[in-house]
Design a protein around this motif. Structure first.
Motif, PDB file in Angstrom:
ATOM      1  N   PRO A  45       0.802  -1.235   0.000  1.00  0.00           N
ATOM      2  CA  PRO A  45       0.000   0.000   0.000  1.00  0.00           C
ATOM      3  C   PRO A  45       0.829   1.276   0.000  1.00  0.00           C
ATOM      4  CG  PRO A  45      -0.994  -1.616   1.465  1.00  0.00           C
ATOM      5  CD  PRO A  45       0.321  -2.195   1.013  1.00  0.00           C
ATOM      6  N   ASN A  46       1.932   1.290   0.760  1.00  0.00           N
ATOM      7  CA  ASN A  46       2.750   2.509   0.770  1.00  0.00           C
ATOM      8  C   ASN A  46       3.424   2.740  -0.573  1.00  0.00           C
ATOM      9  OD1 ASN A  46       4.521   0.214   1.405  1.00  0.00           O
ATOM     10  ND2 ASN A  46       6.118   1.763   1.701  1.00  0.00           N
ATOM     11  N   GLN A  47       3.730   1.648  -1.302  1.00  0.00           N
ATOM     12  CA  GLN A  47       4.279   1.796  -2.654  1.00  0.00           C
ATOM     13  C   GLN A  47       3.225   2.336  -3.613  1.00  0.00           C
ATOM     14  OE1 GLN A  47       5.681  -2.310  -3.073  1.00  0.00           O
ATOM     15  NE2 GLN A  47       7.782  -1.537  -3.223  1.00  0.00           N
ATOM     16  N   GLN A  48       1.978   1.913  -3.437  1.00  0.00           N
ATOM     17  CA  GLN A  48       0.883   2.468  -4.243  1.00  0.00           C
ATOM     18  C   GLN A  48       0.803   3.978  -4.036  1.00  0.00           C
ATOM     19  OE1 GLN A  48      -0.753   0.882  -6.456  1.00  0.00           O
ATOM     20  NE2 GLN A  48      -1.064  -1.251  -5.892  1.00  0.00           N
ATOM     21  N   VAL A  73      -4.359  12.443  -9.609  1.00  0.00           N
ATOM     22  CA  VAL A  73      -3.254  13.373  -9.384  1.00  0.00           C
ATOM     23  C   VAL A  73      -3.699  14.582  -8.560  1.00  0.00           C
ATOM     24  CG1 VAL A  73      -1.913  12.645 -11.380  1.00  0.00           C
ATOM     25  CG2 VAL A  73      -3.663  14.393 -11.670  1.00  0.00           C
ATOM     26  N   SER A  74      -4.658  14.370  -7.683  1.00  0.00           N
ATOM     27  CA  SER A  74      -5.125  15.444  -6.801  1.00  0.00           C
ATOM     28  C   SER A  74      -4.262  15.507  -5.539  1.00  0.00           C
ATOM     29  CB  SER A  74      -6.591  15.214  -6.414  1.00  0.00           C
ATOM     30  OG  SER A  74      -6.725  14.025  -5.653  1.00  0.00           O
ATOM     31  N   ASP A  75      -4.485  16.540  -4.718  1.00  0.00           N
ATOM     32  CA  ASP A  75      -3.686  16.747  -3.512  1.00  0.00           C
ATOM     33  C   ASP A  75      -3.801  15.616  -2.506  1.00  0.00           C
ATOM     34  OD1 ASP A  75      -2.777  19.139  -4.473  1.00  0.00           O
ATOM     35  OD2 ASP A  75      -4.197  20.380  -3.349  1.00  0.00           O
ATOM     36  N   THR A  76      -4.894  14.851  -2.564  1.00  0.00           N
ATOM     37  CA  THR A  76      -5.040  13.765  -1.602  1.00  0.00           C
ATOM     38  C   THR A  76      -3.951  12.709  -1.778  1.00  0.00           C
ATOM     39  OG1 THR A  76      -6.606  12.577  -3.039  1.00  0.00           O
ATOM     40  CG2 THR A  76      -7.535  14.092  -1.411  1.00  0.00           C
ATOM     41  N   ALA A  77      -3.310  12.688  -2.934  1.00  0.00           N
ATOM     42  CA  ALA A  77      -2.195  11.756  -3.126  1.00  0.00           C
ATOM     43  C   ALA A  77      -1.109  12.015  -2.090  1.00  0.00           C
ATOM     44  CB  ALA A  77      -1.627  11.897  -4.536  1.00  0.00           C
ATOM     45  N   TYR A  78      -0.756  13.294  -1.905  1.00  0.00           N
ATOM     46  CA  TYR A  78       0.274  13.640  -0.932  1.00  0.00           C
ATOM     47  C   TYR A  78      -0.197  13.383   0.498  1.00  0.00           C
ATOM     48  CZ  TYR A  78       2.376  16.222  -4.853  1.00  0.00           C
ATOM     49  OH  TYR A  78       2.921  16.588  -6.054  1.00  0.00           O
ATOM     50  N   GLU A  79      -1.464  13.689   0.759  1.00  0.00           N
ATOM     51  CA  GLU A  79      -1.987  13.511   2.113  1.00  0.00           C
ATOM     52  C   GLU A  79      -1.875  12.056   2.563  1.00  0.00           C
ATOM     53  OE1 GLU A  79      -5.971  15.009   2.098  1.00  0.00           O
ATOM     54  OE2 GLU A  79      -5.364  16.954   1.292  1.00  0.00           O
ATOM     55  N   HIS A  80      -2.280  11.145   1.689  1.00  0.00           N
ATOM     56  CA  HIS A  80      -2.239   9.733   2.072  1.00  0.00           C
ATOM     57  C   HIS A  80      -0.826   9.170   2.022  1.00  0.00           C
ATOM     58  CE1 HIS A  80      -6.487   8.840   2.746  1.00  0.00           C
ATOM     59  NE2 HIS A  80      -6.712   9.811   1.863  1.00  0.00           N
ATOM     60  N   ALA A  96       1.683  10.870   3.050  1.00  0.00           N
ATOM     61  CA  ALA A  96       2.166  11.286   4.370  1.00  0.00           C
ATOM     62  C   ALA A  96       1.583  10.409   5.480  1.00  0.00           C
ATOM     63  CB  ALA A  96       1.806  12.751   4.624  1.00  0.00           C
ATOM     64  N   LYS A  97       0.331  10.003   5.338  1.00  0.00           N
ATOM     65  CA  LYS A  97      -0.277   9.143   6.353  1.00  0.00           C
ATOM     66  C   LYS A  97       0.462   7.811   6.472  1.00  0.00           C
ATOM     67  CE  LYS A  97      -4.986  11.013   6.373  1.00  0.00           C
ATOM     68  NZ  LYS A  97      -6.433  10.718   6.176  1.00  0.00           N
ATOM     69  N   PHE A  98       0.925   7.283   5.341  1.00  0.00           N
ATOM     70  CA  PHE A  98       1.734   6.059   5.407  1.00  0.00           C
ATOM     71  C   PHE A  98       3.055   6.334   6.115  1.00  0.00           C
ATOM     72  CE2 PHE A  98      -1.015   4.527   1.889  1.00  0.00           C
ATOM     73  CZ  PHE A  98      -1.301   3.263   2.370  1.00  0.00           C
ATOM     74  N   LEU A  99       3.681   7.477   5.812  1.00  0.00           N
ATOM     75  CA  LEU A  99       4.936   7.821   6.472  1.00  0.00           C
ATOM     76  C   LEU A  99       4.752   7.984   7.979  1.00  0.00           C
ATOM     77  CD1 LEU A  99       6.321  10.470   3.935  1.00  0.00           C
ATOM     78  CD2 LEU A  99       7.080   8.098   4.206  1.00  0.00           C
ATOM     79  N   LEU A 100       3.585   8.505   8.373  1.00  0.00           N
ATOM     80  CA  LEU A 100       3.294   8.755   9.784  1.00  0.00           C
ATOM     81  C   LEU A 100       2.703   7.551  10.507  1.00  0.00           C
ATOM     82  CD1 LEU A 100       1.736  12.308   9.294  1.00  0.00           C
ATOM     83  CD2 LEU A 100       3.934  11.811  10.404  1.00  0.00           C
ATOM     84  N   HIS A 123      -0.371   6.281  10.052  1.00  0.00           N
ATOM     85  CA  HIS A 123      -1.793   6.430  10.353  1.00  0.00           C
ATOM     86  C   HIS A 123      -2.578   5.234   9.816  1.00  0.00           C
ATOM     87  CE1 HIS A 123      -1.814  11.106  10.976  1.00  0.00           C
ATOM     88  NE2 HIS A 123      -0.868  10.493  11.670  1.00  0.00           N
ATOM     89  N   GLU A 124      -3.523   4.767  10.615  1.00  0.00           N
ATOM     90  CA  GLU A 124      -4.297   3.588  10.224  1.00  0.00           C
ATOM     91  C   GLU A 124      -5.235   3.850   9.062  1.00  0.00           C
ATOM     92  OE1 GLU A 124      -6.298   2.006  13.590  1.00  0.00           O
ATOM     93  OE2 GLU A 124      -4.442   1.393  14.629  1.00  0.00           O
ATOM     94  N   ASP A 125      -5.632   5.109   8.877  1.00  0.00           N
ATOM     95  CA  ASP A 125      -6.586   5.415   7.805  1.00  0.00           C
ATOM     96  C   ASP A 125      -5.897   5.758   6.483  1.00  0.00           C
ATOM     97  OD1 ASP A 125      -5.551   7.829   8.675  1.00  0.00           O
ATOM     98  OD2 ASP A 125      -7.451   8.922   8.434  1.00  0.00           O
ATOM     99  N   ALA A 126      -4.605   5.481   6.368  1.00  0.00           N
ATOM    100  CA  ALA A 126      -3.895   5.728   5.114  1.00  0.00           C
ATOM    101  C   ALA A 126      -4.490   4.863   4.009  1.00  0.00           C
ATOM    102  CB  ALA A 126      -2.411   5.428   5.273  1.00  0.00           C
ATOM    103  N   ASP A 127      -4.767   5.493   2.876  1.00  0.00           N
ATOM    104  CA  ASP A 127      -5.392   4.801   1.745  1.00  0.00           C
ATOM    105  C   ASP A 127      -4.786   5.365   0.465  1.00  0.00           C
ATOM    106  OD1 ASP A 127      -6.985   3.748  -0.249  1.00  0.00           O
ATOM    107  OD2 ASP A 127      -8.889   4.368   0.615  1.00  0.00           O
TER     108      ASP A 127
END
Length: 396
Positions: free
Chosen positions: A319-322, A374-381, A383-387, A389-393
């Motif tokens: 998932p983090n690679q995705q 290619v929206s901003d949510t790409a960066y948000e999620h 970052a969630k993987f880096l942090l 966070h359980e809700d990273a998608d």
């Protein structure tokens, strides 16, 4: 399209031979693509003659499983193909990337009986598709009663089949299963609403159905594994399509740089009639544009290459690679868009006319950048993987 795949097209098996074959196909289309660009902008879809030429080139089958006669090219080859075509025309490249994925998906995931119906008598049809879950499916017998309206079905007027995503409604269940359904284009209503600022020639119209039954044989769940094809079809989402968006952005961005470089050499601005190419500010920016695209291309090919080469047999990327792949495509799009925007600024007054090719690069990338992938949510999620966070998608 109505005819079968040209009997002369047999894709090479070796990687380098396959790469050369597909890039040569792009070279063979350059003149037709350039000659059709104005008509595509005016009519808001690729001309039938150009679609036929792309069809006969084999580019629509670069993602198709080899077992069905497709190229099943790896992501790095596909990126080169899309990038090269996008340097000529973004709408043609977009139609190829959407068309190739839209026929490869049912070819890889549907059961044998449905595939036999779609590829009947050796016919290789072209398909369109819409990814977002804009329809509802109610289970009924061995299938689903489907109602919905989907947007951005690029090339649908030239296609025999169309894919759509539905949410399956089951009594007593709050969570809706996501499924893809495949329908004949003749069974859907096409809405002539594609009047965009960019990617005008893609013909990305809405389509809809109401209370339409779809056999379960023409459907698969997002959680299903492909029934044929190699590891290309295990890339998952967003990996299966992210590299295409990155490649398109790199190609259009490079076209913008090529165009403004040539124009600046003869473009005079101001009362002093000074050449744009003589301005230190332009020289600084042009150098930055070039090196940014070189850097973006290196990053994209390295990241996707490492993930592809390291993909364990029979497994999807983590998932983090995705999330990384999606973020890479987003960054490439943002960088290319900024380059096109600044190239447009340097192009001067003549660039305000809709026929101007530099303006077209900017409009095409502005439109491409609105895609959810290619929206901003790409960066948000990412970052969630880096942090942690359980809700990273990765596709959230």
């Amino acid at each position: 399209m109505t005819g079968p795949l040209s009997p002369d097209i047999v894709f090479p098996v070796g990687r380098e031979e396959k790469r050369a074959f597909l890039l040569q196909a792009v070279d063979g289309l350059r003149d037709a693509v350039r000659d059709s660009a104005d008509e595509a902008e005016r009519t808001r879809t690729l001309p039938r003659s150009l679609y036929q030429a792309i069809y006969e080139s084999g580019l629509f089958w670069m993602k198709l499983p080899e077992v069905l006669g497709g190229a099943e090219a790896d992501p790095l080859i596909q990126m080169e193909v899309i990038e090269a075509l996008a340097r000529v025309d973004a709408s043609a490249a977009w139609n190829v990337m959407i068309g190739s994925q839209s026929i490869a998906l049912p070819a890889a995931w549907l059961p044998d009986a449905a595939v036999a119906d779609i590829f009947v008598d050796g016919d290789f049809p072209v398909a369109a598709g819409s990814l977002m879950p804009s329809g509802i499916g109610v289970p009924e017998g061995n299938g689903f009663r489907v109602t919905g309206r989907w947007s951005f079905a690029s090339g649908i007027r030239h296609c025999r089949w169309v894919n759509a995503t539905i949410r399956v409604e089951k009594p007593g269940f709050e969570d809706h299963e996501l499924r893809r359904v495949v329908l004949p284009t003749e069974d859907v209503t096409i809405h002539d609403n594609w009047d965009s600022i960019g990617l005008k020639g893609t013909g990305s119209c809405d389509f809809s159905v109401s209370d339409h039954w779809v056999s379960g044989d023409f459907s698969w769940a997002f959680s299903d594994k492909p029934q044929r094809g190699g590891r290309l079809h295990l890339l998952g989402l967003p990996g299966y399509v992210a590299y295409e968006h990155a490649a398109l952005a790199l190609g259009v961005g490079r076209n913008a740089v090529d165009l403004i470089t040539q124009r600046a050499k003869g473009k005079e601005r101001g009362f002093g009639s000074s050449l744009v190419s003589g301005r230190a500010a332009f020289q600084r920016d042009l150098g930055r544009f070039d090196i940014e695209l070189i850097a973006m291309r290196a990053m994209v090919f390295e990241l996707f290459g490492e993930i592809w080469d390291g993909l364990p047999s029979g497994e999807q990327p983590a998932p983090n690679q995705q999330a990384q792949m999606r973020s890479a495509a987003t960054l490439a799009t943002e960088v290319a868009l900024e380059i096109a925007r600044n190239s447009f600024r340097y192009a001067g007054g003549e660039a305000v006319y809709s026929s101007d090719p530099i303006q077209k690069c900017w409009r095409d990338l502005t439109t491409a950048s609105q895609h959810f992938l290619v929206s901003d949510t790409a960066y948000e999620h990412h970052a969630k993987f880096l942090l942690g966070h359980e809700d990273a998608d990765a596709f959230g």
